[in-house]
Design a protein around this motif. Sequence first.
Motif, short mmCIF file in Angstrom:
data_model
loop_
_atom_site.label_atom_id
_atom_site.label_comp_id
_atom_site.label_asym_id
_atom_site.label_seq_id
_atom_site.Cartn_x
_atom_site.Cartn_y
_atom_site.Cartn_z
N LEU A 277 10.16 -8.81 -4.28
CA LEU A 277 9.83 -10.14 -3.76
C LEU A 277 10.61 -10.50 -2.50
O LEU A 277 10.19 -11.36 -1.73
CB LEU A 277 10.06 -11.20 -4.84
N THR A 278 11.77 -9.88 -2.30
CA THR A 278 12.59 -10.20 -1.12
C THR A 278 12.31 -9.27 0.06
O THR A 278 12.98 -9.36 1.08
CB THR A 278 14.10 -10.14 -1.46
N SER A 279 11.35 -8.35 -0.08
CA SER A 279 11.07 -7.42 1.02
C SER A 279 10.57 -8.17 2.27
O SER A 279 10.75 -7.69 3.39
CB SER A 279 10.06 -6.37 0.59
N GLY A 280 9.97 -9.35 2.07
CA GLY A 280 9.54 -10.15 3.22
C GLY A 280 10.72 -10.57 4.08
O GLY A 280 10.59 -10.69 5.31
N ILE A 281 11.88 -10.79 3.44
CA ILE A 281 13.09 -11.17 4.19
C ILE A 281 13.52 -10.03 5.10
O ILE A 281 13.90 -10.23 6.26
CB ILE A 281 14.22 -11.55 3.20
N ALA A 282 13.45 -8.79 4.56
CA ALA A 282 13.81 -7.62 5.37
C ALA A 282 12.87 -7.49 6.56
O ALA A 282 13.30 -7.26 7.70
CB ALA A 282 13.77 -6.35 4.51
N ALA A 332 14.61 10.54 -18.03
CA ALA A 332 13.40 10.88 -17.27
C ALA A 332 12.35 9.80 -17.50
O ALA A 332 12.00 9.49 -18.63
CB ALA A 332 12.88 12.24 -17.72
N LEU A 333 11.86 9.23 -16.41
CA LEU A 333 10.87 8.15 -16.53
C LEU A 333 9.50 8.72 -16.89
O LEU A 333 9.08 9.72 -16.32
CB LEU A 333 10.76 7.37 -15.23
N PRO A 334 8.80 8.08 -17.82
CA PRO A 334 7.43 8.50 -18.13
C PRO A 334 6.52 8.29 -16.92
O PRO A 334 6.80 7.47 -16.04
CB PRO A 334 7.02 7.57 -19.28
N PHE A 335 5.42 9.02 -16.90
CA PHE A 335 4.48 8.95 -15.78
C PHE A 335 3.95 7.52 -15.60
O PHE A 335 3.81 7.04 -14.47
CB PHE A 335 3.31 9.92 -16.02
N GLY A 336 3.67 6.84 -16.71
CA GLY A 336 3.14 5.47 -16.63
C GLY A 336 4.09 4.52 -15.94
O GLY A 336 3.66 3.66 -15.14
N THR A 337 5.41 4.66 -16.21
CA THR A 337 6.41 3.80 -15.57
C THR A 337 6.47 4.07 -14.08
O THR A 337 6.60 3.14 -13.27
CB THR A 337 7.79 4.02 -16.21
N ILE A 338 6.39 5.35 -13.70
CA ILE A 338 6.40 5.71 -12.27
C ILE A 338 5.19 5.09 -11.57
O ILE A 338 5.30 4.56 -10.45
CB ILE A 338 6.41 7.24 -12.10
N ILE A 344 3.91 -1.58 -7.84
CA ILE A 344 4.72 -2.71 -7.38
C ILE A 344 5.06 -2.54 -5.90
O ILE A 344 4.96 -3.48 -5.10
CB ILE A 344 6.01 -2.85 -8.23
N TRP A 345 5.43 -1.32 -5.54
CA TRP A 345 5.80 -1.04 -4.14
C TRP A 345 4.58 -1.20 -3.23
O TRP A 345 4.68 -1.72 -2.12
CB TRP A 345 6.39 0.36 -4.03
N THR A 346 3.43 -0.73 -3.71
CA THR A 346 2.21 -0.74 -2.88
C THR A 346 1.61 -2.14 -2.77
O THR A 346 1.19 -2.57 -1.68
CB THR A 346 1.15 0.21 -3.47
N LEU A 347 1.57 -2.87 -3.90
CA LEU A 347 0.85 -4.14 -3.94
C LEU A 347 1.71 -5.36 -3.67
O LEU A 347 1.20 -6.44 -3.37
CB LEU A 347 0.16 -4.31 -5.31
N VAL A 348 3.03 -5.22 -3.81
CA VAL A 348 3.92 -6.37 -3.61
C VAL A 348 4.89 -6.13 -2.45
O VAL A 348 4.91 -6.89 -1.47
CB VAL A 348 4.73 -6.68 -4.90
N THR A 349 5.68 -5.05 -2.54
CA THR A 349 6.73 -4.80 -1.54
C THR A 349 6.15 -4.61 -0.14
O THR A 349 6.56 -5.29 0.81
CB THR A 349 7.57 -3.57 -1.94
N SER A 350 5.19 -3.69 -0.02
CA SER A 350 4.65 -3.37 1.32
C SER A 350 3.93 -4.56 1.96
O SER A 350 4.18 -4.87 3.15
CB SER A 350 3.71 -2.17 1.23
N PRO A 351 3.03 -5.27 1.26
CA PRO A 351 2.38 -6.43 1.89
C PRO A 351 3.37 -7.51 2.32
O PRO A 351 3.24 -8.07 3.42
CB PRO A 351 1.44 -6.95 0.79
N LEU A 352 4.36 -7.79 1.47
CA LEU A 352 5.36 -8.80 1.84
C LEU A 352 6.17 -8.35 3.05
O LEU A 352 6.52 -9.16 3.92
CB LEU A 352 6.28 -9.09 0.65
N LEU A 353 6.48 -7.05 3.10
CA LEU A 353 7.22 -6.51 4.25
C LEU A 353 6.42 -6.70 5.53
O LEU A 353 6.96 -7.15 6.56
CB LEU A 353 7.52 -5.03 4.01
N VAL A 354 5.13 -6.38 5.47
CA VAL A 354 4.27 -6.51 6.65
C VAL A 354 4.12 -7.98 7.04
O VAL A 354 4.20 -8.33 8.23
CB VAL A 354 2.90 -5.87 6.37
#
Length: 532
Positions: A277-282, A332-338, A344-354
């Motif tokens: 959620l704070t990626s927009g600040i960056a 080791a993280l399960p595939f579903g968690t990855i 989250i990175w694609t739908l939240v972090t990246s759009p807020l960053l842009v």
Amino acid sequence: MLIAANLKEKKEALGEVLNGDRLVVAPYKLDFLVEKNSETVCKKTLTKEEVAKFRSAVAKDYYFQMYYDDLPVWGFLGKVDKEKDSDPSESKYYLFKHLHFEILYNNDRVIEINARTDSNALVDLTEDKEVEVDFMYTVEWKATNTPFEKRMDKYSQSSSLPHHLEIHWFSIINSCVTVLLLTGFLATILMRVLKNDFVKYAHDEEADDDQEESGWKYIHGDVFRYPKHKSLFAAALGSGTQLFTLAIFIFILSLVGVFYPYNRGALFTALVVIYALTSGIAGYTASSFYHQLEGTNWVRNLLLTGCLFCGPLFLTFCFLNTVAIIYSATAALPFGTIVVIVLIWTLVTSPLLVMGGIAGKNSKADFQAPCRTTKYPREIPPLPWYRETLPQMAMAGFLPFSAIYIELYYIFASVWGHRIYTIYSILFIVFIILLIVTAFITVALTYFQLAAEDHEWWWRSFLCGGSTGLFIYGYCLYYYYMRSDMSGFMQTSFFFGYMACICYGFFLMLGAVGFRAALFFVRHIYRSIKCE
């Protein structure tokens, strides 16, 4: 056990999975107010291989940990009997087969649970032979007057014993004295030196306009010359500002009681969500500063900002997750968690960053420079070795590190030693002290650098501010070899891999703090004199 095939896995939150928790529903039936006496859980014939595994686990002090109504309960698997000064090969190994659960309740609420083992119900594991075992348990309920709101106090107190608190507060007082002495010393010296500088420059202007200038005023035409690699500089500043915001939010949540003991995974969940959620600040900080530095390739700057911290973290995670898979570890993280994290990175972090980047690019703010920059840079005079970047970073990082190193032990013991950390108020005070010392030492070193007519202070102030992160990583070496019992490739790679990412995050965050403090100081002193 025979019932192992029928065990059900518990559904876990994101933070619990990231924490490495893989909980299953235990076979013990602890129904409310239902007492049981020597109830059989299962009967099992242990093979020679299973006996050897249990014996190894008992020798290494393995213990179980279970949860009942979100309260933790733990106990050892067995015990080792050895006579004093006897040969270790003559030791006797025993497995506990009878668990006694004691549960305290208040009205319809569970307040406390303890598990103890029956010292008379033992299974001899000393020899490699098949053993018949009847695993049993007893449940006893007792009333208590402790209110439900205070049931977690027991676990908080275990981490803040009186002698621990004394050391904690001693470290705080020590750090506060350090800060007061440092800030007082720096303030006095800088105020006096600057006052003399201002008087001298004012006198020089009145006496002879043709007199050659010297000192920090002499380089007024170069001090606001934009730094080299300004896209990378703006990206580092944006990432550091985001991590600083993340730290502040985490402290707010901890101080209001969100991370109470054994709220499993809450910290990891908060870190992932708040970082996203704070990626927009960056994006905004990096793009607006890059725009102020008259940068044009803002798309590359935004990509650099998004990858500067996430890139190394992602590569480290890929390597360590592969190691955990090879070792069949729950880390080791399960595939579903990855997939969830990638979404989250694609739908939240990246759009807020842009979005933040576009807002920063369109911001109309110009760089506030009190002095005009000359067309050609002045040559920097030869400087002694101790004014080079690395010695200055060593000087800048040592003082902030000395203010926090005692607290580091408790943090490391909590993260890597599975101890409980609850005194977030002390940690917040230490964090504030760290910020103050970092800002002041960076300002002081920036002044001495400018006084020596070295005008390339931008990157130096960032590197000096962030150098505490390198000292923390140095402490990792000391902790691993002197304080921890970790060994083996997996534990070593996990410890140094993830600590490298954390220390890199500290480097970016404190570097941004150091640069902001230095920028404020430099603007202030050059605004106070006539530079034309």
